[in-house]
Structures are given as structure tokens and as C-alpha cells.
Design a protein around this motif. Structure first.
Motif, PDB file in Angstrom:
ATOM      1  N   TYR A 140     -11.081 -10.710  33.332  1.00 53.13           N
ATOM      2  CA  TYR A 140     -12.537 -10.531  33.438  1.00 53.13           C
ATOM      3  C   TYR A 140     -13.027  -9.473  32.452  1.00 53.13           C
ATOM      4  CZ  TYR A 140     -12.178 -13.276  37.721  1.00 53.13           C
ATOM      5  OH  TYR A 140     -11.930 -14.271  38.630  1.00 53.13           O
ATOM      6  N   GLU A 141     -12.277  -8.391  32.293  1.00 51.92           N
ATOM      7  CA  GLU A 141     -12.666  -7.335  31.346  1.00 51.92           C
ATOM      8  C   GLU A 141     -12.657  -7.860  29.909  1.00 51.92           C
ATOM      9  OE1 GLU A 141      -9.823  -4.340  32.428  1.00 51.92           O
ATOM     10  OE2 GLU A 141     -11.092  -3.542  34.027  1.00 51.92           O
ATOM     11  N   LYS A 142     -11.612  -8.578  29.536  1.00 54.88           N
ATOM     12  CA  LYS A 142     -11.513  -9.140  28.178  1.00 54.88           C
ATOM     13  C   LYS A 142     -12.615 -10.163  27.924  1.00 54.88           C
ATOM     14  CE  LYS A 142      -6.529  -8.568  27.697  1.00 54.88           C
ATOM     15  NZ  LYS A 142      -5.230  -9.264  27.658  1.00 54.88           N
ATOM     16  N   THR A 143     -12.893 -10.980  28.919  1.00 53.49           N
ATOM     17  CA  THR A 143     -13.937 -11.990  28.773  1.00 53.49           C
ATOM     18  C   THR A 143     -15.297 -11.324  28.602  1.00 53.49           C
ATOM     19  OG1 THR A 143     -12.669 -13.596  30.049  1.00 53.49           O
ATOM     20  CG2 THR A 143     -15.040 -13.989  29.855  1.00 53.49           C
ATOM     21  N   TYR A 144     -15.567 -10.286  29.378  1.00 52.48           N
ATOM     22  CA  TYR A 144     -16.827  -9.562  29.230  1.00 52.48           C
ATOM     23  C   TYR A 144     -16.980  -9.073  27.791  1.00 52.48           C
ATOM     24  CZ  TYR A 144     -20.505  -6.203  29.281  1.00 52.48           C
ATOM     25  OH  TYR A 144     -21.657  -5.537  28.946  1.00 52.48           O
ATOM     26  N   LYS A 145     -15.942  -8.427  27.277  1.00 51.04           N
ATOM     27  CA  LYS A 145     -16.006  -7.872  25.915  1.00 51.04           C
ATOM     28  C   LYS A 145     -16.187  -8.971  24.870  1.00 51.04           C
ATOM     29  CE  LYS A 145     -13.569  -3.763  27.306  1.00 51.04           C
ATOM     30  NZ  LYS A 145     -12.322  -3.044  27.391  1.00 51.04           N
ATOM     31  N   ALA A 146     -15.544 -10.110  25.062  1.00 48.90           N
ATOM     32  CA  ALA A 146     -15.691 -11.228  24.120  1.00 48.90           C
ATOM     33  C   ALA A 146     -17.109 -11.790  24.157  1.00 48.90           C
ATOM     34  CB  ALA A 146     -14.674 -12.323  24.437  1.00 48.90           C
ATOM     35  N   ILE A 147     -17.683 -11.885  25.339  1.00 46.87           N
ATOM     36  CA  ILE A 147     -19.055 -12.403  25.460  1.00 46.87           C
ATOM     37  C   ILE A 147     -20.048 -11.405  24.869  1.00 46.87           C
ATOM     38  CG2 ILE A 147     -20.859 -12.962  27.141  1.00 46.87           C
ATOM     39  CD1 ILE A 147     -18.681 -14.413  28.737  1.00 46.87           C
ATOM     40  N   GLU A 148     -19.828 -10.127  25.087  1.00 45.76           N
ATOM     41  CA  GLU A 148     -20.708  -9.122  24.502  1.00 45.76           C
ATOM     42  C   GLU A 148     -20.624  -9.174  22.974  1.00 45.76           C
ATOM     43  OE1 GLU A 148     -21.853  -4.895  26.000  1.00 45.76           O
ATOM     44  OE2 GLU A 148     -20.052  -4.685  24.768  1.00 45.76           O
ATOM     45  N   ALA A 149     -19.434  -9.341  22.430  1.00 47.39           N
ATOM     46  CA  ALA A 149     -19.267  -9.458  20.973  1.00 47.39           C
ATOM     47  C   ALA A 149     -20.008 -10.698  20.455  1.00 47.39           C
ATOM     48  CB  ALA A 149     -17.785  -9.519  20.611  1.00 47.39           C
ATOM     49  N   TYR A 150     -19.979 -11.778  21.217  1.00 46.19           N
ATOM     50  CA  TYR A 150     -20.719 -12.980  20.840  1.00 46.19           C
ATOM     51  C   TYR A 150     -22.215 -12.673  20.767  1.00 46.19           C
ATOM     52  CZ  TYR A 150     -22.632 -17.708  20.998  1.00 46.19           C
ATOM     53  OH  TYR A 150     -23.336 -18.863  20.713  1.00 46.19           O
ATOM     54  N   ALA A 151     -22.718 -11.939  21.747  1.00 47.62           N
ATOM     55  CA  ALA A 151     -24.144 -11.581  21.762  1.00 47.62           C
ATOM     56  C   ALA A 151     -24.513 -10.718  20.560  1.00 47.62           C
ATOM     57  CB  ALA A 151     -24.496 -10.864  23.062  1.00 47.62           C
ATOM     58  N   VAL A 152     -23.615  -9.811  20.159  1.00 46.50           N
ATOM     59  CA  VAL A 152     -23.857  -8.986  18.978  1.00 46.50           C
ATOM     60  C   VAL A 152     -23.997  -9.869  17.733  1.00 46.50           C
ATOM     61  CG1 VAL A 152     -22.805  -7.282  17.429  1.00 46.50           C
ATOM     62  CG2 VAL A 152     -22.748  -6.912  19.893  1.00 46.50           C
ATOM     63  N   GLY A 153     -23.169 -10.888  17.653  1.00 49.71           N
ATOM     64  CA  GLY A 153     -23.202 -11.802  16.515  1.00 49.71           C
ATOM     65  C   GLY A 153     -24.339 -12.796  16.541  1.00 49.71           C
ATOM     66  N   HIS A 154     -25.013 -12.911  17.670  1.00 48.15           N
ATOM     67  CA  HIS A 154     -26.117 -13.863  17.833  1.00 48.15           C
ATOM     68  C   HIS A 154     -27.333 -13.173  18.460  1.00 48.15           C
ATOM     69  CE1 HIS A 154     -22.453 -16.283  17.612  1.00 48.15           C
ATOM     70  NE2 HIS A 154     -23.220 -17.187  17.032  1.00 48.15           N
ATOM     71  N   PRO A 155     -27.826 -12.105  17.833  1.00 47.99           N
ATOM     72  CA  PRO A 155     -28.929 -11.339  18.449  1.00 47.99           C
ATOM     73  C   PRO A 155     -30.216 -12.145  18.623  1.00 47.99           C
ATOM     74  CG  PRO A 155     -28.597 -10.655  16.179  1.00 47.99           C
ATOM     75  CD  PRO A 155     -27.463 -11.579  16.522  1.00 47.99           C
ATOM     76  N   GLU A 156     -30.413 -13.153  17.795  1.00 44.83           N
ATOM     77  CA  GLU A 156     -31.615 -13.976  17.904  1.00 44.83           C
ATOM     78  C   GLU A 156     -31.685 -14.730  19.224  1.00 44.83           C
ATOM     79  OE1 GLU A 156     -28.361 -16.576  16.566  1.00 44.83           O
ATOM     80  OE2 GLU A 156     -28.965 -14.581  15.969  1.00 44.83           O
TER      81      GLU A 156
END
Length: 158
Positions: A140-156
Motif C-alpha cells: 500500500y505504501e509503494k502504491t501510494y508513492k507510485a500514484i503520487e508520482a503519476y500525479a506529479v507527471g500529469h498535473p493537468e
């Protein structure tokens, strides 16, 4: 009936509103950022709101094949959402259900804390092993970080 539980807590620099919005799109983002865990997540009933049922098909890094969950709560005003896995081999033959309680707590610095409590509702006295609980917490911790990184890459999008 006995229970076991884990607590996941991850600090974020993103505002609670953004994290809530991103995680409401978990079903589309997770298979993109972590396909070895989430092969697919399919909506089989509902429109994404309370009562929606989704089928998770897990990837090769997880010892389970599938699980169905029902969305119990979505509350944008309190940044909470809850869902319950009620069917699938992710219940390990020893669980009636798995309840996920997520609360995103705003921080004074403009960020937030993502808090997730996972409660494993056992059929009898047998509980998931400490090894399984630790594996899931790390997942769950790793998945959270991966999803947050995705959001950083897709701020729009967020």
C-alpha cells in the motif's frame, strides 16, 4: 469473529483535495503505475459512487488472482472513502471481508497525511500472518508513492 489490522500513513506535499481526487481515480491509475500488482480494475456495477462494485485482477507480484470490492463511503468534504473486499482469493479462505478506511488529513504546511486502516475480518480464529500483513502494508505504501508520482507527471489532470 476475530480481526487483524494494519495502519498505513504517508505524508504528502500535495493538498488533501488533490490527493483525494487522485485516489478517487485509483482504478484507472493503479494498473498503469503498478501493473505487476494491479493487472486490471474493472467496474462491474455502478457509476463510481457509493455502491459501485469493482473487480481487481492482481498481477504476478501478488499471491492472489482477484478480489471484488464495494465502495461504502466517498465524502469529498471530509476527504474520506471506505470500501470492502467481499469476494475473491485475496480473502485467503480465512476472511469474511477486508475493510479499507481512508482519510486524507490536511497539514498546516499545505500538504496532507494519507491514512489508511485496513481491517481483516476473520471467519474464525485464524488471522493473516505477520508476514502477509507486512507485505500488504509495504504494498500500500509503494502504491501510494507510485500514484503520487503519476500525479506529479500529469498535473493537468489533478
Amino acid at each position: 469473529m476475530t480481526t487483524a489490522s494494519i495502519e498505513v500513513e504517508v505524508t504528502s506535499s500535495f493538498p488533501a483535495e488533490t490527493v483525494f481526487k487522485v485516489f478517487n481515480n485509483f482504478h484507472t491509475i493503479a494498473p498503469k503505475v503498478n501493473p505487476q500488482v494491479f493487472k486490471s480494475i474493472e467496474t462491474i456495477e455502478g457509476d463510481g459512487g457509493v455502491g459501485t462494485i469493482r473487480l481487481f485482477t492482481f498481477g504476478d507480484d501478488v499471491p492472489f488472482k482477484s478480489g471484488k470490492f464495494k465502495q461504502d463511503v466517498i465524502d469529498a468534504s471530509t476527504f474520506t472513502y471506505n470500501y470492502t473486499f467481499f469476494e475473491g482469493d485475496n480473502l485467503m479462505g480465512i476472511l469474511d471481508s477486508i475493510n479499507h478506511h481512508v482519510k486524507i488529513v490536511p497539514s498546516a504546511d499545505g500538504g496532507c497525511v494519507f491514512k489508511q486502516t485496513v481491517v481483516y475480518n476473520c471467519k474464525g480464529d485464524e488471522k493473516p500472518s505477520a508476514e502477509v500483513l507486512n507485505f500488504e502494508k509495504e504494498l500500500y505504501e509503494k502504491t501510494y508513492k507510485a500514484i503520487e508520482a503519476y500525479a506529479v507527471g500529469h498535473p493537468e489532470s489533478y
